[in-house]
Write an enzyme that holds these catalytic residues in place. Structure first.
Site, PDB file in Angstrom:
ATOM      1  N   ASP A 174       0.955  -1.042   0.013  1.00  0.00           N
ATOM      2  CA  ASP A 174       0.236  -0.614  -0.082  1.00  0.00           C
ATOM      3  C   ASP A 174       1.332   1.517  -0.094  1.00  0.00           C
ATOM      4  O   ASP A 174       2.033   1.320   0.595  1.00  0.00           O
ATOM      5  CB  ASP A 174      -1.203   0.088   1.626  1.00  0.00           C
ATOM      6  CG  ASP A 174      -1.887   1.001   1.321  1.00  0.00           C
ATOM      7  OD1 ASP A 174      -2.962   0.853   0.829  1.00  0.00           O
ATOM      8  OD2 ASP A 174      -1.616   1.938   1.377  1.00  0.00           O
ATOM      9  N   ASN A 186      -2.671  12.445  -4.199  1.00  0.00           N
ATOM     10  CA  ASN A 186      -3.552  13.555  -5.070  1.00  0.00           C
ATOM     11  C   ASN A 186      -3.934  14.889  -4.551  1.00  0.00           C
ATOM     12  O   ASN A 186      -4.423  15.427  -6.061  1.00  0.00           O
ATOM     13  CB  ASN A 186      -4.867  12.164  -5.363  1.00  0.00           C
ATOM     14  CG  ASN A 186      -4.427  11.290  -5.709  1.00  0.00           C
ATOM     15  OD1 ASN A 186      -3.628  10.878  -6.428  1.00  0.00           O
ATOM     16  ND2 ASN A 186      -4.689   9.705  -5.475  1.00  0.00           N
ATOM     17  N   ASP A 227      -1.665   9.036 -10.652  1.00  0.00           N
ATOM     18  CA  ASP A 227      -1.724   7.926 -11.611  1.00  0.00           C
ATOM     19  C   ASP A 227      -0.192   7.947 -12.788  1.00  0.00           C
ATOM     20  O   ASP A 227       0.074   6.754 -12.289  1.00  0.00           O
ATOM     21  CB  ASP A 227      -3.006   8.472 -12.750  1.00  0.00           C
ATOM     22  CG  ASP A 227      -4.043   8.069 -12.853  1.00  0.00           C
ATOM     23  OD1 ASP A 227      -4.543   7.216 -11.142  1.00  0.00           O
ATOM     24  OD2 ASP A 227      -4.739   8.564 -13.385  1.00  0.00           O
ATOM     25  N   GLU A 234      -4.173   2.412  -4.352  1.00  0.00           N
ATOM     26  CA  GLU A 234      -2.808   2.046  -4.082  1.00  0.00           C
ATOM     27  C   GLU A 234      -2.701   1.440  -3.496  1.00  0.00           C
ATOM     28  O   GLU A 234      -1.124   1.039  -3.105  1.00  0.00           O
ATOM     29  CB  GLU A 234      -2.727   3.760  -3.255  1.00  0.00           C
ATOM     30  CG  GLU A 234      -3.081   3.448  -2.385  1.00  0.00           C
ATOM     31  CD  GLU A 234      -4.343   4.315  -1.177  1.00  0.00           C
ATOM     32  OE1 GLU A 234      -4.364   4.638  -0.591  1.00  0.00           O
ATOM     33  OE2 GLU A 234      -5.268   4.200  -2.674  1.00  0.00           O
TER      34      GLU A 234
END
Length: 589
Positions: free
Chosen positions: A448, A456, A465, A491
């Site tokens: 993770d 973000n 991305d 993620e």
């Protein structure tokens, strides 16, 4: 395109050979014959006599007619006499070649200048050593010191004088012609047999009605060719004569309907008018119905019925030509193939109406032309079927590849190219089963990305991305049959690895963590380091995936609570093995 051009070149070569054969037959084999190799016909130099009952042995008519046509001989005896000029045999000993037909007995008498005679005879069912390839009987005049002056030929209960063909040739010529004719017949029969086997295999493989009819037609032509050429007498000598002639008539009348049905079934109904299709099938049925009594008759109006059958056969061929032409005009690709296949047989049948083919091809005549035309048709249609099958197979392979690619894309994550959740679940079953059988350790790593939401929020989802794609590249090169890498969503990544445990497994996980940490993302996120937390669950007791996922998820949360950017491993939970099916994992995920 390359294969098609090769096939076209092959057909051009076959066509050249075919034209050469026809030219040779029309020239060398069909030209004027010398005196010692003459075709015997009534009036030149053949004369005839008729007895309405079977004459006794030794009897001979006193008067022979050299004009007109013999009549009333079918239940009696028919004589032919050929007078030869003195010295006609000085070039070589002569042989009389008779193309066998339906008769009970054939007696040949050779007359010499010193009034001596030599007799040779055969009967239906017993041709002895006189039969030759090509439906012929050979009678050799014994060599003597005096000239041969005449030949008398007697038929008892012959079915039709019009079907008889007789020739006088030199003995050496007879041997050469017989060998050449046998070679031509053998070549045609081999081609037909190969086409029959190939079309039968296509019919079985593709379940195509057209190929089945074509195979049946080719087999029928092989049987007809073997029967007409008398090759079957090698194994069944008792079938010599009338029986073989009747079987040949039936097979020839059966071959035409089979060929017609192969053409009609190959053309789709939408390309051919219903009335034209029905008319063709009715004509085909007429050919078969007329052929049955004609094949059984030993006497009666054979010539008249044969003439009617010829007209019906011609009408049937014309109807097939119209079907092919109409289908071609309406855009049928199969019609083009059939046009090339039927062109040669139709030209052959038409050409034999304009010139005498009896003396061509060493006496094989129009039957040889029919055999090679049938072989041409079989080869052409076999090649056309192969091209069609190859085209369909290529389209099927392309469809399968497209379907496989679509299925693979459905199992891949569009952003990273790694397996998605569905693809990962489908693949891990094989790894778990194999490791369980081998007794190997299996470990599940859940990865993770740390503080991914802040990336973000600070730099936008597009930058997020790009970061995910870079991390995927870092771990993707570990993918192999024993190591499956996937993006489960958001993620979160997953790695299923077999064959590693303890310290080796820890070094592997630390290597992954360090590779991700060292990955550079450039100015896109202001050279910020991106780290991951890894939770590991391992087992050697055969626990299923759901149990491993639960343990790995607990280890991952522990890594998060302990400050992130670290690896936490959870030992096997052997005390509480799980038995859930793999198909239930998708619900848990």
């Amino acid at each position: 395109m390359v294969r098609e051009s090769v096939v076209l070149r092959l057909f051009r070569k076959i066509l050249i050979v075919w034209c050469a054969i026809v030219s040779l037959g029309a020239g060398a084999f069909g030209g004027p014959a010398p005196a010692f190799a003459d075709v015997l016909r009534v009036g030149r130099p053949l004369c005839y006599a008729v007895s309405r009952t079977v004459a006794k042995d030794g009897g001979s008519p006193l008067v022979f007619l050299c004009a007109g046509q013999p009549e009333g001989y079918q239940k009696g005896t028919l004589w032919f006499r050929a007078m030869l000029p003195l010295g006609a045999d000085r070039r070589d000993d002569l042989s009389l070649i008779v193309h066998s037909s339906r008769f009970d007995r054939l007696l040949v008498t050779f007359s010499y200048a010193d009034r001596a005679v030599e007799r040779q005879d055969v009967r239906s069912g017993d041709f002895g050593t006189h039969w030759r390839a090509g439906g012929q009987l050979a009678f050799r005049a014994p060599h003597r010191d005096v000239p041969l002056t005449g030949v008398t030929i007697r038929f008892d209960k012959v079915a039709s004088a019009h079907l008889l063909r007789m020739r006088l040739v030199g003995r050496g010529e007879e041997s050469t012609q017989t060998a050449g004719l046998a070679a031509l017949i053998g070549a045609a029969l081999v081609l037909l047999l190969a086409g029959a086997i190939y079309n039968a295999s296509l019919a079985l493989a593709l379940r195509r009605q057209f190929s089945a009819w074509q195979a049946a037609w080719a087999i029928c032509m092989v049987a007809w060719g073997a029967c007409w050429s008398q090759l079957h007498l090698l194994f069944l000598p008792a079938m010599a004569g009338a029986v073989s002639a009747q079987i040949c008539t039936f097979l020839s009348c059966l071959a035409i309907p089979l060929a017609t049905l192969s053409a009609i079934t190959a053309l789709e109904e939408r390309y051919v008018s219903r009335w034209l299709r029905r008319a063709t099938l009715w004509l085909t049925a007429g050919v078969f119905v007329l052929g049955i009594p004609l094949s059984l008759m030993r006497s009666g109006p054979i010539d008249t019925l044969g003439g009617v059958l010829s007209v019906v056969v011609l009408a049937n061929l014309v109807a097939v030509a119209f079907c092919i032409g109409q289908a071609w005009r309406r855009g049928s690709s199969d019609a083009r193939s059939y046009a090339g296949a039927w062109a040669v047989p139709m030209l052959v049948l038409a050409s034999t109406s304009f010139f005498d083919a009896d003396a061509m091809f060493w006496g094989g005549g129009s039957q040889i032309l029919v055999l090679f035309a049938a072989a041409w048709q079989t080869l052409w249609l076999s090649a056309a079927a192969s091209r069609s099958h190859g085209r369909l197979r290529a389209e099927r392979d392309m469809a399968r590849r497209a379907e496989g690619q679509a299925q693979e894309l459905a199992r891949r994550d569009a952003l990273t190219g790694l397996l998605n959740r569905r693809g990962f679940i489908e693949r891990i079953g094989t790894v778990l089963d194999t490791s369980r059988d081998r007794g190997e350790a299996v470990a599940l790593l859940l990865i993770d990305v740390d503080w991914f939401k802040s990336i973000n929020d600070a730099y936008g989802h597009e930058a997020g991305d790009v970061v995910l794609a870079a991390i995927a590249r870092c771990i993707a090169h570990h993918e192999c049959p024993s190591c499956i890498v996937a993006r489960l969503g958001g993620e979160e990544f997953a790695v299923m690895v077999a064959g590693l445990d303890g310290a080796e497994l820890m070094r592997f996980a630390e290597g992954l963590r360090q590779q991700v940490r060292d990955c550079e993302h450039g100015d896109l996120i202001d050279n910020r380091n991106v780290t991951v937390s890894i939770g590991i669950a391992e087992t050697i007791t055969g626990a299923d995936f759901r149990a491993l996922y639960r343990l790995a998820d607990e280890a991952l949360y522990e890594a998060k609570r302990n400050g992130r950017d670290r690896v936490v491993i959870r030992p096997p939970d052997a005390a509480n093995p799980c038995t859930d099916d793999l198909d239930q994992v998708a619900v848990g995920l």
